[in-house]
Design a protein around this motif. Structure first.
Motif, PDB file in Angstrom:
ATOM      1  N   ASP A 138       0.841  -1.198   0.000  1.00  0.00           N
ATOM      2  CA  ASP A 138       0.000   0.000   0.000  1.00  0.00           C
ATOM      3  C   ASP A 138       0.881   1.255   0.000  1.00  0.00           C
ATOM      4  O   ASP A 138       1.936   1.288   0.628  1.00  0.00           O
ATOM      5  CB  ASP A 138      -0.911   0.018   1.218  1.00  0.00           C
ATOM      6  N   ILE A 139       0.398   2.273  -0.697  1.00  0.00           N
ATOM      7  CA  ILE A 139       1.130   3.526  -0.836  1.00  0.00           C
ATOM      8  C   ILE A 139       0.451   4.596   0.014  1.00  0.00           C
ATOM      9  O   ILE A 139      -0.767   4.760  -0.045  1.00  0.00           O
ATOM     10  CB  ILE A 139       1.131   3.989  -2.313  1.00  0.00           C
ATOM     11  N   VAL A 140       1.248   5.325   0.783  1.00  0.00           N
ATOM     12  CA  VAL A 140       0.725   6.461   1.539  1.00  0.00           C
ATOM     13  C   VAL A 140       0.627   7.623   0.547  1.00  0.00           C
ATOM     14  O   VAL A 140       1.632   8.122   0.057  1.00  0.00           O
ATOM     15  CB  VAL A 140       1.638   6.843   2.721  1.00  0.00           C
ATOM     16  N   LYS A 141      -0.601   8.055   0.267  1.00  0.00           N
ATOM     17  CA  LYS A 141      -0.819   9.149  -0.673  1.00  0.00           C
ATOM     18  C   LYS A 141      -0.733  10.514   0.006  1.00  0.00           C
ATOM     19  O   LYS A 141      -0.357  11.499  -0.605  1.00  0.00           O
ATOM     20  CB  LYS A 141      -2.183   9.005  -1.358  1.00  0.00           C
ATOM     21  N   PHE A 142      -1.125  10.543   1.273  1.00  0.00           N
ATOM     22  CA  PHE A 142      -1.098  11.798   2.019  1.00  0.00           C
ATOM     23  C   PHE A 142      -1.164  11.476   3.506  1.00  0.00           C
ATOM     24  O   PHE A 142      -1.842  10.532   3.901  1.00  0.00           O
ATOM     25  CB  PHE A 142      -2.300  12.674   1.637  1.00  0.00           C
ATOM     26  N   THR A 143      -0.458  12.261   4.303  1.00  0.00           N
ATOM     27  CA  THR A 143      -0.511  12.109   5.759  1.00  0.00           C
ATOM     28  C   THR A 143      -0.876  13.442   6.390  1.00  0.00           C
ATOM     29  O   THR A 143      -0.253  14.462   6.110  1.00  0.00           O
ATOM     30  CB  THR A 143       0.841  11.636   6.323  1.00  0.00           C
ATOM     31  N   LYS A 144      -1.885  13.403   7.229  1.00  0.00           N
ATOM     32  CA  LYS A 144      -2.281  14.565   8.030  1.00  0.00           C
ATOM     33  C   LYS A 144      -1.842  14.281   9.454  1.00  0.00           C
ATOM     34  O   LYS A 144      -2.235  13.270  10.049  1.00  0.00           O
ATOM     35  CB  LYS A 144      -3.801  14.766   7.965  1.00  0.00           C
ATOM     36  N   LYS A 145      -1.007  15.157  10.002  1.00  0.00           N
ATOM     37  CA  LYS A 145      -0.526  15.020  11.378  1.00  0.00           C
ATOM     38  C   LYS A 145      -1.294  16.009  12.245  1.00  0.00           C
ATOM     39  O   LYS A 145      -1.229  17.212  12.023  1.00  0.00           O
ATOM     40  CB  LYS A 145       0.973  15.302  11.456  1.00  0.00           C
ATOM     41  N   ILE A 146      -1.997  15.473  13.228  1.00  0.00           N
ATOM     42  CA  ILE A 146      -2.761  16.307  14.161  1.00  0.00           C
ATOM     43  C   ILE A 146      -2.054  16.241  15.505  1.00  0.00           C
ATOM     44  O   ILE A 146      -1.958  15.170  16.110  1.00  0.00           O
ATOM     45  CB  ILE A 146      -4.215  15.806  14.271  1.00  0.00           C
ATOM     46  N   PRO A 147      -1.533  17.375  15.977  1.00  0.00           N
ATOM     47  CA  PRO A 147      -0.804  17.367  17.258  1.00  0.00           C
ATOM     48  C   PRO A 147      -1.696  16.939  18.418  1.00  0.00           C
ATOM     49  O   PRO A 147      -2.861  17.328  18.491  1.00  0.00           O
ATOM     50  CB  PRO A 147      -0.372  18.830  17.437  1.00  0.00           C
ATOM     51  N   LEU A 148      -1.133  16.125  19.306  1.00  0.00           N
ATOM     52  CA  LEU A 148      -1.845  15.726  20.515  1.00  0.00           C
ATOM     53  C   LEU A 148      -1.755  16.858  21.525  1.00  0.00           C
ATOM     54  O   LEU A 148      -0.675  17.364  21.808  1.00  0.00           O
ATOM     55  CB  LEU A 148      -1.228  14.466  21.130  1.00  0.00           C
ATOM     56  N   LYS A 149      -2.885  17.239  22.038  1.00  0.00           N
ATOM     57  CA  LYS A 149      -2.931  18.225  23.117  1.00  0.00           C
ATOM     58  C   LYS A 149      -3.140  17.427  24.397  1.00  0.00           C
ATOM     59  O   LYS A 149      -4.254  17.014  24.693  1.00  0.00           O
ATOM     60  CB  LYS A 149      -4.078  19.206  22.903  1.00  0.00           C
ATOM     61  N   THR A 150      -2.053  17.211  25.130  1.00  0.00           N
ATOM     62  CA  THR A 150      -2.124  16.300  26.275  1.00  0.00           C
ATOM     63  C   THR A 150      -3.061  16.778  27.378  1.00  0.00           C
ATOM     64  O   THR A 150      -3.569  15.969  28.139  1.00  0.00           O
ATOM     65  CB  THR A 150      -0.727  16.025  26.860  1.00  0.00           C
ATOM     66  N   LEU A 151      -3.309  18.057  27.476  1.00  0.00           N
ATOM     67  CA  LEU A 151      -4.276  18.561  28.444  1.00  0.00           C
ATOM     68  C   LEU A 151      -5.464  19.214  27.743  1.00  0.00           C
ATOM     69  O   LEU A 151      -6.283  19.863  28.383  1.00  0.00           O
ATOM     70  CB  LEU A 151      -3.625  19.565  29.402  1.00  0.00           C
ATOM     71  N   GLY A 152      -5.554  19.024  26.442  1.00  0.00           N
ATOM     72  CA  GLY A 152      -6.591  19.673  25.655  1.00  0.00           C
ATOM     73  C   GLY A 152      -7.999  19.321  26.080  1.00  0.00           C
ATOM     74  O   GLY A 152      -8.861  20.195  26.190  1.00  0.00           O
ATOM     75  N   LEU A 153      -8.268  18.057  26.321  1.00  0.00           N
ATOM     76  CA  LEU A 153      -9.615  17.645  26.711  1.00  0.00           C
ATOM     77  C   LEU A 153      -9.974  18.210  28.083  1.00  0.00           C
ATOM     78  O   LEU A 153     -11.079  18.724  28.269  1.00  0.00           O
ATOM     79  CB  LEU A 153      -9.757  16.119  26.702  1.00  0.00           C
ATOM     80  N   LYS A 154      -9.053  18.156  29.026  1.00  0.00           N
ATOM     81  CA  LYS A 154      -9.321  18.711  30.362  1.00  0.00           C
ATOM     82  C   LYS A 154      -9.663  20.191  30.265  1.00  0.00           C
ATOM     83  O   LYS A 154     -10.639  20.655  30.850  1.00  0.00           O
ATOM     84  CB  LYS A 154      -8.122  18.496  31.278  1.00  0.00           C
ATOM     85  N   GLU A 155      -8.874  20.932  29.501  1.00  0.00           N
ATOM     86  CA  GLU A 155      -9.136  22.368  29.324  1.00  0.00           C
ATOM     87  C   GLU A 155     -10.474  22.594  28.636  1.00  0.00           C
ATOM     88  O   GLU A 155     -11.217  23.509  28.980  1.00  0.00           O
ATOM     89  CB  GLU A 155      -8.001  23.012  28.538  1.00  0.00           C
ATOM     90  N   PHE A 156     -10.789  21.762  27.664  1.00  0.00           N
ATOM     91  CA  PHE A 156     -12.056  21.859  26.938  1.00  0.00           C
ATOM     92  C   PHE A 156     -13.235  21.600  27.879  1.00  0.00           C
ATOM     93  O   PHE A 156     -14.225  22.328  27.860  1.00  0.00           O
ATOM     94  CB  PHE A 156     -12.053  20.848  25.773  1.00  0.00           C
ATOM     95  N   ILE A 157     -13.125  20.582  28.709  1.00  0.00           N
ATOM     96  CA  ILE A 157     -14.186  20.248  29.669  1.00  0.00           C
ATOM     97  C   ILE A 157     -14.371  21.382  30.675  1.00  0.00           C
ATOM     98  O   ILE A 157     -15.495  21.724  31.037  1.00  0.00           O
ATOM     99  CB  ILE A 157     -13.881  18.906  30.380  1.00  0.00           C
ATOM    100  N   ASP A 158     -13.276  21.986  31.078  1.00  0.00           N
ATOM    101  CA  ASP A 158     -13.343  23.084  32.048  1.00  0.00           C
ATOM    102  C   ASP A 158     -14.083  24.309  31.507  1.00  0.00           C
ATOM    103  O   ASP A 158     -14.524  25.155  32.278  1.00  0.00           O
ATOM    104  CB  ASP A 158     -11.939  23.482  32.515  1.00  0.00           C
ATOM    105  N   LYS A 159     -14.226  24.408  30.191  1.00  0.00           N
ATOM    106  CA  LYS A 159     -14.932  25.542  29.585  1.00  0.00           C
ATOM    107  C   LYS A 159     -16.441  25.463  29.783  1.00  0.00           C
ATOM    108  O   LYS A 159     -17.141  26.428  29.523  1.00  0.00           O
ATOM    109  CB  LYS A 159     -14.653  25.610  28.075  1.00  0.00           C
ATOM    110  N   ASN A 160     -16.951  24.303  30.210  1.00  0.00           N
ATOM    111  CA  ASN A 160     -18.391  24.107  30.403  1.00  0.00           C
ATOM    112  C   ASN A 160     -19.194  24.457  29.149  1.00  0.00           C
ATOM    113  O   ASN A 160     -19.948  25.432  29.119  1.00  0.00           O
ATOM    114  CB  ASN A 160     -18.915  24.918  31.593  1.00  0.00           C
ATOM    115  N   ILE A 161     -19.023  23.667  28.142  1.00  0.00           N
ATOM    116  CA  ILE A 161     -19.708  23.857  26.864  1.00  0.00           C
ATOM    117  C   ILE A 161     -21.217  23.737  27.063  1.00  0.00           C
ATOM    118  O   ILE A 161     -21.699  22.842  27.762  1.00  0.00           O
ATOM    119  CB  ILE A 161     -19.243  22.781  25.841  1.00  0.00           C
ATOM    120  N   GLU A 162     -21.963  24.624  26.424  1.00  0.00           N
ATOM    121  CA  GLU A 162     -23.422  24.581  26.501  1.00  0.00           C
ATOM    122  C   GLU A 162     -23.949  23.409  25.676  1.00  0.00           C
ATOM    123  O   GLU A 162     -23.505  23.173  24.559  1.00  0.00           O
ATOM    124  CB  GLU A 162     -23.994  25.893  25.954  1.00  0.00           C
ATOM    125  N   LEU A 163     -24.886  22.673  26.238  1.00  0.00           N
ATOM    126  CA  LEU A 163     -25.437  21.498  25.564  1.00  0.00           C
ATOM    127  C   LEU A 163     -26.449  21.900  24.498  1.00  0.00           C
ATOM    128  O   LEU A 163     -27.321  22.718  24.731  1.00  0.00           O
ATOM    129  CB  LEU A 163     -26.122  20.571  26.567  1.00  0.00           C
TER     130      LEU A 163
END
Length: 178
Positions: A138-163
């Protein structure tokens, strides 16, 4: 029961409880942070993935690895179909739509492969055929690298997103599963 097995089970239970409490925010984090420049994950498909990971556990080894709750949203992608792979024909609005990425790159590919390392979530767009003929590797045609935010989810949860209605539906369905 050996102590190591107990710790694995305890860690799995803690992760399961964390996901149950924050399922709607994890879903929102996936779409607004991880996939923001790539596409969108359907809420029903997200619910199915959580069910596969924690309830069905067909080919999944979540209880044997250390998945930090902040990295769990990235880890979900590596468990798609138990292999971290999704055929091009399965990438659509009912599952994961990579429409933003497809517009940017305009390449032919047969499937997307998702993998993690210490710094990135990789989305490799893979080709398995040339002119309708299978190829040896198999040939890799394209790679998208998305940086891991190691505390990203915690910070996101702390924002208290409106449901909104979708997030309420996700939360209710995950609570039924877990």
């Amino acid at each position: 029961m050996e102590e190591k097995e107990f710790l694995d089970e305890l860690g799995l239970k803690e992760l399961k409880n964390f996901v149950k409490e924050n399922s709607h925010l994890i879903y929102e984090f996936i779409n607004t942070e991880i996939l923001k420049d790539v596409g969108i994950m359907n809420s029903n498909y997200y619910i199915k993935l959580i069910d596969d990971i924690f309830i069905k556990q067909d080919n999944l080894k979540i209880s044997r690895i250390n998945v930090d709750s902040n990295l769990f949203p990235y880890y979900i992608f590596t468990q798609i179909f138990g292999k971290g792979k999704m055929d091009y024909t399965s990438l659509r609005t009912e599952t994961i739509n990579l429409h933003k990425l497809n517009k940017q790159i305009s390449v032919y590919y047969n499937y997307a492969r998702f993998s993690l390392d210490d710094e990135f979530l990789y989305i490799d767009l893979m080709q398995t055929k040339i002119g309708g003929m299978p190829i040896d590797e198999d040939i890799v045609k394209f790679t998208k690298k998305i940086p891991l935010k190691t505390l990203g989810l915690k910070e996101f949860i702390d924002k208290n997103i409106e449901l909104n209605n979708t997030l309420i539906k996700v939360k209710e369905n995950i609570e039924k599963i877990l």
